[in-house]
Design an enzyme around this catalytic site. Sequence first.
Site: not given
Ligand SMILES: *Cc1c(COP(=O)(O)O)cnc(C)c1O
Length: 392
Positions: A183
């Site tokens: 992200k």
């Molecule tokens: C990356 C992601 C998650 C999980 O995030 P983490 O911080 O790795 O647990 C959940 N939902 C979506 C839509 C994502 O892209």
Amino acid sequence: MSERIPVMKPWFGPEEAEAAAEAVASGWVAQGPRVAAFERAFAERLGVADAVAVSSCTTALHLALIAAGVGPGDEVVVPSLSFIATANAVRYVGARPVFADVDLASGNLTVETVDAVRTAATRAVILVDQGGVPADLDAMRGLCDPLGIVVVEDAACAAGSTLRGRPAGAGASFATYSFHPRKLLTTGEGGMVTVDRADVGARLRRLREHGMSVSAADRDAADRGGAAPVLETYDELGFNYRMTDVQAAIGLVQLGRLDAMVAKRRGFAERYRKALSGLPGARLVEDPAFGESNFQACWLLLDEDFPVARDELLGRMSAAGISGRRGIMAAHLEPAYADVAHVPLPNTERLTRDSLILPLFHQMTEEQHDRVVGALYAAAGLTVPEPAGVLS
Ligand SMILES: *Cc1c(COP(=O)(O)O)cnc(C)c1O
């Protein structure tokens, strides 16, 4: 041979390393004052009542569903087209995930697709801002609020995106964010839940820390102040979903970079759009009419008549030293969800089969950007019509 182009790369300066080192030198490395400061800064930046830092967006979703009152016997509508954590969180609370299809252009749930699968047992909807493209929360709440269905916004990818001029997630009762390195804003691992009520924020703080009535940080502060010891109680089942102060120190610096990150990504997405306008049979994801994306995932959807299939295209890019990724996964196609009955999901299946995520990271150079564009044209048997030009 030029350097391999990654799909994503965190943007760190010396400031993140210094902030982490300061946290270590302070001796307070677990959840403490830096987590509290990061929460305040995040809540202020989004303009929300409260923000609660946790260990990941996955744990953020788990706690949000508990606080929303979702449990066994309930149904929760989710897009199958999402990282699998979205659907998994529903199972953590003993509820049943119900898959709804998404809009082909945005990759997001719509009022129509949710309305088509909701039942009397529907307790919540997890509305994902897929790849950073803001979903229409206002429209979804228009459907769900009168029915008593809670909308939890999975804004994992959407820090820095906007919906009708407000930060994505700011209009939700619960929104969850991820700080994983895929992200924009990263703390290594980490997450945040934002809420519209202070009492809900307080409950989330207890849930992330074993259900303890007094946090370790508050107990320590009382000790230092020479006050009588504060004895904690455990009033409900809680978890250890805490973020560390080392992570929060990095997060505070990263939050200050968010606007620059978004501006850079939007610039490069626009440069891809111009450069790929002469490439037939491929559509780049774009802003919806009601908001702006941070282009966390800058995906390209191939038409059925594109000269090569998606996996073949990824293979050719890889041979040219470029890391792409398949588009967003579809949970209903994974063995873990093979037992879940669902309505036809044609847009989900098309997007997961025919889309790929293009490299886009803050430090990317125009030369690297041109190489990606060149590889896409080459795969289609074409030459790039004209140089993409400089990034404005
Ligand atoms: C990356 C992601 C998650 C999980 O995030 P983490 O911080 O790795 O647990 C959940 N939902 C979506 C839509 C994502 O892209």
